[in-house]
Motif scaffolding. Structure first.
Motif, PDB file in Angstrom:
ATOM      1  N   PHE A 163       2.859  -4.409  -7.421  1.00  0.00           N
ATOM      2  CA  PHE A 163       2.746  -4.996  -6.080  1.00  0.00           C
ATOM      3  C   PHE A 163       3.199  -6.454  -6.075  1.00  0.00           C
ATOM      4  O   PHE A 163       3.063  -7.176  -7.056  1.00  0.00           O
ATOM      5  CB  PHE A 163       1.327  -4.834  -5.529  1.00  0.00           C
ATOM      6  CG  PHE A 163       0.359  -5.902  -5.948  1.00  0.00           C
ATOM      7  CD1 PHE A 163       0.150  -7.024  -5.147  1.00  0.00           C
ATOM      8  CD2 PHE A 163      -0.372  -5.793  -7.119  1.00  0.00           C
ATOM      9  CE1 PHE A 163      -0.743  -8.020  -5.516  1.00  0.00           C
ATOM     10  CE2 PHE A 163      -1.268  -6.772  -7.504  1.00  0.00           C
ATOM     11  CZ  PHE A 163      -1.439  -7.899  -6.706  1.00  0.00           C
TER      12      PHE A 163
ATOM     13  N   PRO B  56       2.767 -10.004  -4.013  1.00  0.00           N
ATOM     14  CA  PRO B  56       1.713 -10.560  -3.143  1.00  0.00           C
ATOM     15  C   PRO B  56       2.149 -10.694  -1.684  1.00  0.00           C
ATOM     16  O   PRO B  56       3.310 -10.990  -1.391  1.00  0.00           O
ATOM     17  CB  PRO B  56       1.440 -11.923  -3.769  1.00  0.00           C
ATOM     18  CG  PRO B  56       1.848 -11.774  -5.189  1.00  0.00           C
ATOM     19  CD  PRO B  56       3.021 -10.844  -5.187  1.00  0.00           C
ATOM     20  N   GLU B  57       1.185 -10.466  -0.812  1.00  0.00           N
ATOM     21  CA  GLU B  57       1.445 -10.556   0.629  1.00  0.00           C
ATOM     22  C   GLU B  57       2.065 -11.890   1.000  1.00  0.00           C
ATOM     23  O   GLU B  57       3.008 -11.977   1.779  1.00  0.00           O
ATOM     24  CB  GLU B  57       0.127 -10.399   1.400  1.00  0.00           C
ATOM     25  CG  GLU B  57      -0.527  -9.047   1.223  1.00  0.00           C
ATOM     26  CD  GLU B  57       0.317  -7.951   1.807  1.00  0.00           C
ATOM     27  OE1 GLU B  57       0.913  -7.211   1.021  1.00  0.00           O
ATOM     28  OE2 GLU B  57       0.413  -7.858   3.034  1.00  0.00           O
ATOM     29  N   LEU B  58       1.508 -12.941   0.427  1.00  0.00           N
ATOM     30  CA  LEU B  58       1.983 -14.284   0.776  1.00  0.00           C
ATOM     31  C   LEU B  58       3.460 -14.468   0.452  1.00  0.00           C
ATOM     32  O   LEU B  58       4.174 -15.203   1.137  1.00  0.00           O
ATOM     33  CB  LEU B  58       1.154 -15.323   0.004  1.00  0.00           C
ATOM     34  CG  LEU B  58       1.519 -16.783   0.256  1.00  0.00           C
ATOM     35  CD1 LEU B  58       1.057 -17.209   1.642  1.00  0.00           C
ATOM     36  CD2 LEU B  58       0.920 -17.685  -0.816  1.00  0.00           C
ATOM     37  N   LEU B  59       3.921 -13.777  -0.577  1.00  0.00           N
ATOM     38  CA  LEU B  59       5.310 -13.935  -1.007  1.00  0.00           C
ATOM     39  C   LEU B  59       6.227 -12.899  -0.355  1.00  0.00           C
ATOM     40  O   LEU B  59       7.391 -12.783  -0.728  1.00  0.00           O
ATOM     41  CB  LEU B  59       5.410 -13.843  -2.531  1.00  0.00           C
ATOM     42  CG  LEU B  59       4.543 -14.840  -3.317  1.00  0.00           C
ATOM     43  CD1 LEU B  59       4.811 -14.731  -4.816  1.00  0.00           C
ATOM     44  CD2 LEU B  59       4.789 -16.280  -2.841  1.00  0.00           C
TER      45      LEU B  59
ATOM     46  N   GLN C 169       0.810  -1.217   0.000  1.00  0.00           N
ATOM     47  CA  GLN C 169       0.000   0.000   0.000  1.00  0.00           C
ATOM     48  C   GLN C 169       0.846   1.271   0.000  1.00  0.00           C
ATOM     49  O   GLN C 169       0.303   2.369   0.146  1.00  0.00           O
ATOM     50  CB  GLN C 169      -0.983   0.038   1.188  1.00  0.00           C
ATOM     51  CG  GLN C 169      -1.909  -1.155   1.269  1.00  0.00           C
ATOM     52  CD  GLN C 169      -2.932  -1.189   0.159  1.00  0.00           C
ATOM     53  OE1 GLN C 169      -3.355  -0.153  -0.321  1.00  0.00           O
ATOM     54  NE2 GLN C 169      -3.328  -2.380  -0.276  1.00  0.00           N
TER      55      GLN C 169
END
Lengths: 261, 397
Positions: free
Chosen positions: A138, A140-143, A127
């Protein structure tokens, strides 16, 4: 009455203050070029060969640089534009190929310049960018979250003469548990690029223009030959491949001095 | 005689002066009364700015033309026009057509495969001619900075006026054979004649004179209010609801390169529009004959077969899918990405499983991915009364 007198004195002295014509601040403008074998890239054309012998083409290159630092010959250094120090470069967007740093630079002679390829872990937070084109980077959050440091997209011809896509994407890496497949740790893959033989001078009031030239072939050689047939087309979840890219990345850029104003 | 003439002239001159005085007095009266009327009109034209509330994580850059700022009055007028079948310029019940004829709120402002008049979700115009492509999403369009339409042929920097933004889409829709098949003069004349509309135009644009430019502006303003940002996924990201294990598995597939790798083109938490609004050849075909792909705009052969990546918000409701509507269901779409890709020189390098025919998902992975995509349905948006057909049109008050 005394207040008026002091105010008049203050303004009077302010008006009498003269700029030192011998010491007017300069600026730095960075320009970005993308080459292969010292020639500007012809995108979408299968005409290049990397050190591993893979014929390839480049579709687009998108990346961040940040934390530009100048090193003076008196061994002091200056971090430029600390508040807004992340710049996005996109070969599809000509306006991103210029980075006009706004900080004043005291004239002088500089030994070199360096910058971060990617974004450091303090700033590389999800963000951070809500607007495109940066938001399209962006990660990914998981990565690991945050943003791609780079998307270098293209295609290569494999040993069976099949054209295959590659997404040479760099960002936060992951360490996976080999038994469970779970992520056990994240790896910050950003790195500093130092251009030691890049001495230059900024004169009084000069807007110095320097060009950072990325030689794409350098991503795939020195110290490691990067073979697409070995690594495949995607590396976002392959820390070993990203580590290889990171180590090759130190030699990717060189500096050109332009005509300044 | 001379004197007489002179006197006569003097008399006439006095008369002329008297007439002249009256003439100028009258003119001044007219001028000032006209000014007063104009001032009254201007004084009365104070539209209320309409502020778009930017949802969490959404871009702050909006595509709102400088000459069409959002106002409460403009949005209100646009909503009437969006739903009023007389936008066709006709009054016979068989000839009514508005934006809402095809763009249905319950289908996230697309036709949907269950549209009563357009079987399978393939719209046709009043002339009976079917549209060249199926519909694109009509949500969150204020954040589209990269061109409207499957090819992106409407974009702000376009050298051709009338091909730049949503306002121009309204004009094209009214004139197109495969849509309203009308003409702008007839439409504006009819709207002008309908009691209530001139007053709404005055409040929105400062003049009761209906112009087609202002019709386009009003509808575009309303369309820019159609914001969908409160799906179950959004609520999950805000910690308000929990997703099922299958939905979470699907989210992992969606956002990993070794999974389904949807996120590079269709966004995710870091790009909550769920589209980049860019154009990709996603491997549907090996030969390209459609003259209205991205090549139309760029003339770049590498854009053959490329079309806009659509938002996946509310995608569950907006079939058929792809520019030509070749897939009726999301299951078919996932099946295509899993096993149906076709190589071509212009296929996007982001389709990195192209040589394997797709991402080769297992049946349970397909189900998980589908379940995640369905979390992007925003029920609040689909029933938001602010976006619904008005209870009454202006002449029904």
């Amino acid at each position: 009455m005394m207040v008026i007198f002091i105010a008049a004195l203050f303004f009077g002295s302010a008006c009498n203050k003269t700029e030192d014509p011998e010491n007017k601040a300069g600026k730095l403008h960075l320009y970005f070029q993308h080459e292969i074998d010292s020639v500007p890239i012809e995108f979408d054309t299968l005409k290049y060969t990397n050190a591993a012998g893979n014929p390839y083409l480049v579709t687009e290159i998108q990346y961040f640089i940040s934390d530009v630092v100048l090193y003076r010959n008196d061994k002091t250094q200056q971090l430029l534009d600390a508040g807004e120090d992340i710049h996005y470069v996109d070969t599809d967007l000509p306006e991103t190929l210029t980075y006009k740093l706004t900080d004043d630079i005291v004239p002088g002679t500089f030994d070199s310049i360096s910058f971060t390829f990617g974004i450091n872990e303090v700033k590389n937070q999800s963000q951070l960018f809500v607007n495109p084109p940066e938001s399209n980077m962006f990660w990914p959050e998981l990565l690991g979250g945050g943003y791609h440091y780079m998307k270098l997209n293209g295609k290569w011809k494999d040993t069976g003469d099949t054209i295959r896509p590659f997404n040479f994407h760099m960002g936060i890496g992951q360490i996976y548990d080999t038994a469970t497949g779970e992520i056990t740790a994240y790896v910050q893959n950003y790195f500093r690029v130092s251009l030691p033989n890049s001495s230059f001078t900024i004169s009084n009031a000069e807007e110095l223009a320097l060009t950072l030239v990325m030689d794409v072939n350098q991503w795939f050689e020195a110290p490691h030959n990067y073979d697409f047939n070995e690594w495949g087309g995607m590396i976002m979840q392959n820390q070993a491949a990203m580590q290889t890219a990171r180590e090759n990345g130190h030699n990717v850029f060189n500096l050109l001095k332009n005509n300044s104003k | 005689m001379k004197k007489c003439i002179k006197n006569g002239r003097g008399k006439n001159k006095a008369l002329e002066m008297s007439r002249s005085f009256l003439f100028w007095l009258g003119l001044a009266f007219l001028f000032f009364s006209s000014c007063r009327e104009k001032n009254t009109l201007e004084d009365d034209f104070k539209p209320t700015p309409y502020q778009i509330d930017i949802p969490f994580g959404f871009p702050t850059k909006l595509n709102i033309p400088e000459d069409n700022p959002m106002t409460v009055e403009g949005v209100k007028l646009g909503r009437f026009l969006f739903y009023d079948g007389r936008l066709s310029g006709r009054t016979h019940p068989d000839s009514l057509m508005s934006c809402a004829t095809c763009h249905r709120q319950e289908r996230s402002f697309e036709a949907g495969v269950d549209h009563p008049d357009f079987p399978g979700g393939f719209p046709h115009g009043l002339s009976g001619v079917q549209t060249h492509h199926v519909m694109l999403p009509m949500i969150n369009l204020a954040w589209n900075l990269n061109g409207y339409g499957w090819s992106g042929f409407l974009y702000p920097e376009n050298e051709m006026p009338y091909f730049r933004n949503i306002e121009d889409f309204v004009r094209l829709a009214v004139m197109a054979k495969d849509e309203i098949d009308g003409d702008t003069s007839r439409t504006k004349a009819l709207i002008q004649s309908i009691p209530g509309y001139p007053e709404l135009f005055r409040k929105a644009f400062g003049s009761e004179q209906v112009t087609f430019t202002n019709i386009g502006k009003a509808i575009a303003q309303f369309v820019r209010t159609l914001i969908s940002a409160n799906s179950r996924f959004d609520k999950y990201m805000k910690g308000e609801v929990q997703l099922s294990q299958s939905e979470l598995n699907g989210y992992v597939l969606f956002t990993t390169e070794e999974g389904a790798d949807c996120f590079h083109c269709h966004g995710g938490f870091g790009n909550p529009l769920f589209t980049t609004h860019l154009f990709y050849n996603n491997g549907k075909d090996s030969l390209f004959t459609d003259p209205m792909d991205r090549f139309l705009v760029t003339q770049d052969p590498m854009d053959r077969g490329a079309y806009k990546a659509t938002t996946l918000r509310n995608i569950e409701l907006t079939g058929p899918y792809m520019h030509d509507g070749r897939f009726a269901t999301l299951e078919e779409v996932i099946g295509f990405y899993s096993q149906g890709l076709k190589p071509s020189p212009s296929v996007s390098p982001l389709m990195h499983h192209i040589n394997d025919g797709g991402i080769q998902l297992t049946p349970s992975e397909k189900e998980d991915l589908l379940n995640f995509i369905k979390t992007l349905r925003d029920d609040e948006f689909l029933s938001n009364p602010d976006f619904a057909k008005p209870d009454k049109f202006p002449d029904e008050d």
